[in-house]
Design a protein around this motif. Structure first.
Motif: not given
Length: 264
Positions: A166-170
């Motif tokens: 989920l980190k990349d979905y800023e």
């Protein structure tokens, strides 16, 4: 020549004729009657011409009013046409944005599924897509013991991988929601969790804290609990209650989340 002039001329002509003895009284009277008839005809024709002129003037005025009205209608229609063009351009732009967003969401969904393929195959979690939202459903027993809100080691391993995915979905806000079945909290645990409300919120908060530990910014996350009031299955069977005991981790578009937030 006006009527007075014509009568005067006739009188002079009559006097001349009579003085010269050229015509009789009867002939003169006939000539005068013919002249008067001609004069009357000319006056009648003149009146008729004046009426025609008046009608033409009225028609001209009416045509000028129609022309003015048509010019105003033309201007209004041109304005409406320009407005419609702007609306069409705006709708086309929205369509393009929606298609782009839809393609982006689908790509994100595929990426999330690929990152969690092993866990999905094991049945530990489920990834769902609805409109522009992605949701990861995790079974409660993977994260927590019955009636507890402490994260189990098996749950930490899965949740860490979820957090990495989920980190990349800023551009997304991560909404974590706890759900329970409708079985009341046992008396031995009611001092800690008076009802399923408290238990569902505590579990959601525990997940949020752990996701923050693995590197997700806290301002991107929202924790809430729904207790037993948003079931996905019937609570009258063990299988149904098991499905209802879950943690939902949903990716929500940041703009949509801001619009849904109460004004400050």
């Amino acid at each position: 020549m006006n009527r007075t002039g014509l009568h005067a001329a006739s009188a002079l002509l009559a006097a001349a004729f009579m003085a010269g003895g050229c015509v009789s009284q009867g002939t003169y009277d006939k000539l005068e009657a013919d002249k008067n008839q001609e004069i009357a005809t000319l006056h009648k024709q003149r009146s008729g011409l004046q009426e025609v002129i008046q009608r033409l003037q009225l028609q001209r005025s009416a045509l000028e009013e129609q022309k003015t009205s048509l010019e105003q209608q033309k201007t209004s229609l041109e304005q409406q046409q320009a407005d419609l063009r702007r609306q069409i351009d705006a709708l086309e732009q929205q369509k393009t944005q929606l298609l782009t967003a839809s393609q982006q969401t689908l790509s994100q969904y595929d990426s999330l599924v690929r990152n969690l393929t092993e866990e999905v195959k094991k049945g530990e979690l489920q990834v769902r897509q609805y409109k522009d939202m992605l949701t990861v459903d995790v079974a409660e027993q993977l994260f927590f013991d019955s009636g507890r809100a402490n994260l189990k080691d098996t749950g930490k391993a899965v949740l860490k991988k979820v957090g990495e995915a989920l980190k990349d979905y800023e551009d997304k806000v991560i909404r974590i929601v706890g759900h329970t079945d409708n079985v009341p909290i046992t008396k031995s645990l009611q001092k800690v969790f008076p009802s399923n409300w408290e238990l569902s919120v505590a579990r959601a908060t525990t997940v949020v804290r752990y996701l923050q530990e693995v590197g997700i910014p806290p301002e991107r996350m929202v924790a809430s609990g729904r207790a037993e009031y948003q079931p996905i299955a019937e609570n009258d069977t063990p299988e149904g209650r098991k499905k209802n005991r879950r943690i939902e981790i949903t990716l929500v578009d940041r703009n949509a989340a801001q619009e849904a937030a109460p004004p400050r």
